[in-house]
Design a protein around this motif. Structure first.
Motif, mmCIF file in Angstrom:
data_model
loop_
_atom_site.group_PDB
_atom_site.id
_atom_site.type_symbol
_atom_site.label_atom_id
_atom_site.label_comp_id
_atom_site.label_asym_id
_atom_site.label_seq_id
_atom_site.Cartn_x
_atom_site.Cartn_y
_atom_site.Cartn_z
ATOM 1 N N VAL A 169 -4.552 54.944 92.035
ATOM 2 C CA VAL A 169 -4.033 53.627 92.101
ATOM 3 C C VAL A 169 -2.796 53.303 91.021
ATOM 4 O O VAL A 169 -2.840 54.135 90.002
ATOM 5 C CB VAL A 169 -5.265 52.781 91.401
ATOM 6 N N ALA A 170 -1.729 52.536 91.552
ATOM 7 C CA ALA A 170 -0.932 51.998 90.702
ATOM 8 C C ALA A 170 -0.970 50.591 90.438
ATOM 9 O O ALA A 170 -1.123 49.856 91.099
ATOM 10 C CB ALA A 170 0.678 52.274 91.392
ATOM 11 N N ALA A 204 6.130 59.439 93.234
ATOM 12 C CA ALA A 204 5.645 60.740 92.401
ATOM 13 C C ALA A 204 4.380 60.885 91.811
ATOM 14 O O ALA A 204 3.653 61.928 91.671
ATOM 15 C CB ALA A 204 6.831 60.919 91.408
ATOM 16 N N LYS A 205 3.892 59.538 91.254
ATOM 17 C CA LYS A 205 2.538 59.482 90.771
ATOM 18 C C LYS A 205 1.401 59.998 91.540
ATOM 19 O O LYS A 205 0.480 60.564 91.242
ATOM 20 C CB LYS A 205 2.580 58.404 90.032
ATOM 21 N N TRP A 230 10.182 46.609 85.344
ATOM 22 C CA TRP A 230 11.078 47.598 84.841
ATOM 23 C C TRP A 230 10.887 48.842 85.134
ATOM 24 O O TRP A 230 11.872 49.637 85.137
ATOM 25 C CB TRP A 230 11.785 47.094 83.426
ATOM 26 N N GLN A 231 9.427 49.352 85.068
ATOM 27 C CA GLN A 231 9.297 50.759 85.025
ATOM 28 C C GLN A 231 9.404 51.364 86.517
ATOM 29 O O GLN A 231 9.498 52.605 86.554
ATOM 30 C CB GLN A 231 7.893 50.888 84.222
ATOM 31 N N VAL A 232 9.124 50.375 87.320
ATOM 32 C CA VAL A 232 9.113 50.749 88.929
ATOM 33 C C VAL A 232 10.493 51.355 89.401
ATOM 34 O O VAL A 232 10.504 52.433 89.789
ATOM 35 C CB VAL A 232 8.364 49.748 89.861
#
Ligand code: ADP
Ligand code: ASP
Ligand code: MG
Length: 418
Positions: free
Chosen positions: A131-132, A123-124, A98-100
């Protein structure tokens, strides 16, 4: 920055030591200059445990709550993997679906991707994160509920991210070092393939080879993702494992490239249905309406073609996933009660297995079926149902002969030889 997707399955993140081992593989790719999206499964055994909790609480459970519970396994590993990477000095954070957000349909338990907007993760990366770590297997419905993609779904999450982010490659790290000619747990003669065509992998997966979820292969084929399967337990480099690719990238071409099996199939026979136009539709219509996935079908003149039947009768045999037998039985009883069909008996045989040979070479080669049946006959294995398509032949046999059949076919098509 070039980007890679790396997916680690359940056994590859089974405990803290294995998470550390996986994190080192991520570290190596970061050191080579890649930004990395890591997709993680739940620790091995965890999803089964969670499913058990749900089934132990509610028999006809609310699928939305099933998803809320079973998706949680991946959340734990995503957080732990991000922590481990941080401990190694790599800027990383975890992402739940849900955060993506990973937007999916609301088909709980078998949701499909709608889209994966890149903005939040990009953005991150722009801020300096390398790393995501994304929880596999899960997403978010338009109703704002957590969804899951079906068992083995983290493979599909990985391919979907590779497509959405234009990754250079999608590496699926697992407990075997590639895709084999058959499940190496069944045959010690199984041989690792360097490359396999998308179409063949798609058939093998859908016929039971659990090494990749079927849907992940479909997505990789559609979006031209370079998909690779390799071991998380061995030292690996850019040539390791098996590449799933277009067929024209493959030089070696055999008539049959793999053997798959599935225990997840039951044979159902409607004894003495009328032999008249419209009967098949009266049977398979209600089954489809009840959501039953019919796979193989044979219609044969009844051995019980006698008695009080005024007209011609036939038997109709079909196969369904084992967990849909009850649903199929109910659909047939309802159809009979409504006067749509008539039959003497519905026999369900769950003691069967499906064994299949797959190969794109079959398109241009005759005699493959004959060779398959000869190999089974030599082992005295009786064939109950047969189904064929352009690049596969499947047979339903007694379950106790499954391993023997796989080995006999592997030998007969000389799959141990390169
Ligand atoms: P993960 O937890 O990493 O997703 P899976 O258990 O889902 O791993 O898939 C890997 C397993 O798939 C292997 O351990 C192997 O037993 C099984 N498998 C079935 N068919 C094949 C095949 N043709 N090649 C390789 N592995 C196969
Ligand atoms: N954890 C989920 C399962 O066991 C998804 C996956 O591992 O791919 O089915
Ligand atoms: Mg898997």
């Amino acid at each position: 920055m070039p980007l890679l997707v790396m997916k680690f399955g359940g056994t590859s993140v089974a405990d803290l030591a294995r998470i550390e081992n996986a994190a080192k593989k991520v570290q190596a790719e970061v050191a080579r200059g890649y930004d990395v999206i890591v997709i993680v499964s739940a620790m091995s055994g965890e999803t089964n445990r969670l499913v058990g909790y749900v089934e132990g609480t509610s028999k006809l459970y609310d699928a939305r709550e099933y998803d809320a519970v079973v998706a949680s396994g991946e959340n734990v590993t995503a957080g732990l993997m991000a922590l481990r990477l941080q401990e190694m000095g790599i800027p990383a954070r975890s992402w739940q679906g849900w955060q993506v957000p990973i937007n999916t349909t609301s088909a709980h338990g078998s949701a499909r991707f709608i889209d994966i907007p890149r903005a939040n993760i990009d953005a991150k990366f722009a801020e300096g994160f390398k790393v995501a770590v994304v929880a596999g297997f899960q997403g978010l419905s338009a109703e704002g509920r957590v969804t899951t993609l079906g068992r083995g779904g983290s493979d599909t999450t990985a391919v979907a991210f590779a497509a959405a982010f234009g990754a250079e490659r999608c590496d699926i790290y697992t407990d075997v070092d590639g895709v084999y000619t058959t499940d190496p747990r069944i045959s010690s003669k199984a041989r690792k393939l360097d490359k396999i065509a998308f179409e063949e992998m798609l058939e093998l997966a859908s016929l039971g080879a659990k090494v990749l979820q079927t849907r992940s292969v479909e997505l990789a084929m559609r979006y031209k993702v370079r998909l690779r399967v390799l071991s998380s337990f061995e030292d690996t480099d850019e040539n390791s494992g098996t590449l799933v690719c277009d067929e024209d990238e493959i030089m070696e071409s055999k008539v049959v490239s793999g053997v798959a099996y599935s225990r997840d199939e039951a044979k159902m026979t409607l004894v003495t249905v009328e032999d008249r136009p419209g009967v098949a539709s009266a049977i398979f219509g209600p089954l489809a309406d009840a959501g039953v996935n019919v796979d193989m079908i044979v219609q044969n003149i009844s051995e019980k073609n006698y008695g009080n039947h005024s007209g011609a009768v036939t038997d109709m045999t079909f196969s369904v996933p084992t967990n849909q037998v009850a649903r199929a039985q109910k659909a047939m009883e309802d159809a009979r009660a409504a006067g749509l069909i008539n039959y003497d008996e519905l026999i369900a045989d769950t003691d069967v297995a499906k064994v299949s040979v797959v190969g794109i070479g079959m398109r241009s080669q005759v005699g493959v079926a004959a060779r398959m049946f000869k190999a089974l006959a030599a082992e005295n294995i009786n064939i109950k149902v047969i189904a064929t398509s352009e690049i596969k032949i499947s047979v339903l046999i007694d379950r106790r002969y499954m391993e023997l059949a796989v080995q006999a076919l592997h030998d007969s098509f000389e799959l141990d030889k390169a």
